[in-house]
Write an enzyme that holds these catalytic residues in place. Structure first.
Site, short mmCIF file in Angstrom:
data_model
loop_
_atom_site.label_atom_id
_atom_site.label_comp_id
_atom_site.label_asym_id
_atom_site.label_seq_id
_atom_site.Cartn_x
_atom_site.Cartn_y
_atom_site.Cartn_z
N ASP A 129 -30.89 61.36 8.89
CA ASP A 129 -30.44 60.23 8.14
C ASP A 129 -29.84 60.81 6.74
O ASP A 129 -30.41 61.66 6.25
CB ASP A 129 -31.45 59.20 7.81
CG ASP A 129 -32.69 59.62 7.33
OD1 ASP A 129 -32.70 59.69 5.89
OD2 ASP A 129 -33.67 60.20 7.92
N ASP A 164 -33.52 49.25 5.16
CA ASP A 164 -34.49 50.21 4.33
C ASP A 164 -35.50 49.50 3.37
O ASP A 164 -35.03 49.15 2.26
CB ASP A 164 -33.68 51.43 3.61
CG ASP A 164 -34.34 52.32 2.91
OD1 ASP A 164 -35.60 52.38 2.81
OD2 ASP A 164 -33.68 53.38 2.58
N GLU A 212 -38.63 49.79 0.69
CA GLU A 212 -39.42 50.97 0.11
C GLU A 212 -39.34 50.66 -1.44
O GLU A 212 -38.31 50.08 -1.57
CB GLU A 212 -39.09 52.45 0.62
CG GLU A 212 -37.59 52.94 0.05
CD GLU A 212 -37.06 54.26 0.74
OE1 GLU A 212 -38.03 55.09 0.42
OE2 GLU A 212 -36.17 54.39 1.33
#
Length: 296
Positions: free
Chosen positions: A92, A181, A183
């Site tokens: 990634d 994503d 986080e």
């Protein structure tokens, strides 16, 4: 492959973010009385806009939140075990990797890649268009990801921005569903509010693309920010972040299996200068293609 030490590139990208965070912290202290340690933690996401990428909050989340150390047992036949080389390899990436030679990446055995497309409601990664096209031309199955900013808008707004700026999907043997994503702190949201935000993103993305968004997160983030919620387990493929030399990852409470595992942030791949995140797909190359094409 499973080095415990970050290479120069990995260190550089984290120092870039850390430097911006330090500057923000210094400004906060200069404008308020007391020492830095006396100041409350910011309620909003402290990562500067545009600096987010898959793994940027991993270390902080692990330190600041209570981790879930439950491990998925992978010592049964037909399930990923110590021989990681038998399973599709991936990377990634974001603008931190700079210019990439995707033909070399493909030649190095990389079968899939997710690349950062968007962040929040205004930012688009400057290397996305080039990487997305060149990976396709090299025959690397690729997908886009969105770095979530739950502190700046609702999930539906960000899902629409993502779908309109790289997160779309088509059945062409080379396009993976988008990834969300999650986080870097809970963005000041309660666990209930975070669950609502994720549901809003999921529903909007599904309506726009026809696909279930992939969720990237760590056990500690998911436990702290959603309360170990199981509401996504039957809907979304799980991409678990767990940097370890172990043969299997820890998985978040609320999930029973994982689809992609980001096992290091300090990998090395021909065609990519410096460190890069390395991933494995939990299945065969045929199953990876099925995920891309949304077929049984």
């Amino acid at each position: 492959m499973f080095s415990r030490f970050r290479t120069v590139k990995a260190a550089q990208r984290r120092l870039t973010v850390a430097g911006a965070l330090c500057a923000t912290a210094a400004l906060t202290v200069s404008m308020a009385s007391g020492t830095a340690s006396a100041q409350p933690m910011p309620a909003a996401n402290p990562i500067p806009l545009g600096q987010g990428y898959a793994g940027v909050g991993y270390v902080t989340d692990g330190k600041d939140f209570k981790p879930d150390t439950r491990s998925l047992q992978l010592n049964v036949p037909g399930v990923l075990g110590p021989n990681l080389s038998a399973y599709p390899a991936g990377v990634d990436i974001s603008h931190y990797q700079g210019s990439i030679n995707w033909s070399s990446v493909k030649g190095a055995g990389i079968e899939f890649a997710w690349m950062k497309a968007t962040e929040g409601t205004t930012y688009k990664d400057p290397t996305f268009n080039t990487n997305y096209l060149n990976a396709y031309n090299a025959g690397v199955i690729r997908g886009a990801y969105h770095f979530a900013r739950p502190d700046v808008s609702d999930g539906a707004t960000q899902a629409n921005y993502f779908a309109s700026n790289g997160g779309a999907w088509s059945r062409d043997n080379l396009t993976l569903p988008g990834m969300l994503d999650l986080e870097g702190g809970c963005a000041g949201l309660s666990q209930a509010s975070m669950r609502t935000w994720i549901t809003s993103f999921y529903n909007t993305y599904k309506n726009r693309t026809g696909r279930d968004v992939v969720i990237y997160t760590s056990p500690s983030w998911w436990s702290s920010c959603t309360g170990g919620w199981n509401g996504m387990a039957a809907l979304t493929p799980l991409w678990v972040a767990h940097w370890t030399t172990a043969a299997s990852p820890n998985i978040p409470a609320g999930f029973s299996a994982w689809t992609i595992w980001q096992y290091t942030d300090a990998g090395s791949v021909s065609g990519i200068s410096g460190a890069v995140d390395r991933d494995r797909f939990n299945g065969s190359s045929a199953r990876l293609l099925a995920l891309a094409n949304n077929t049984p």
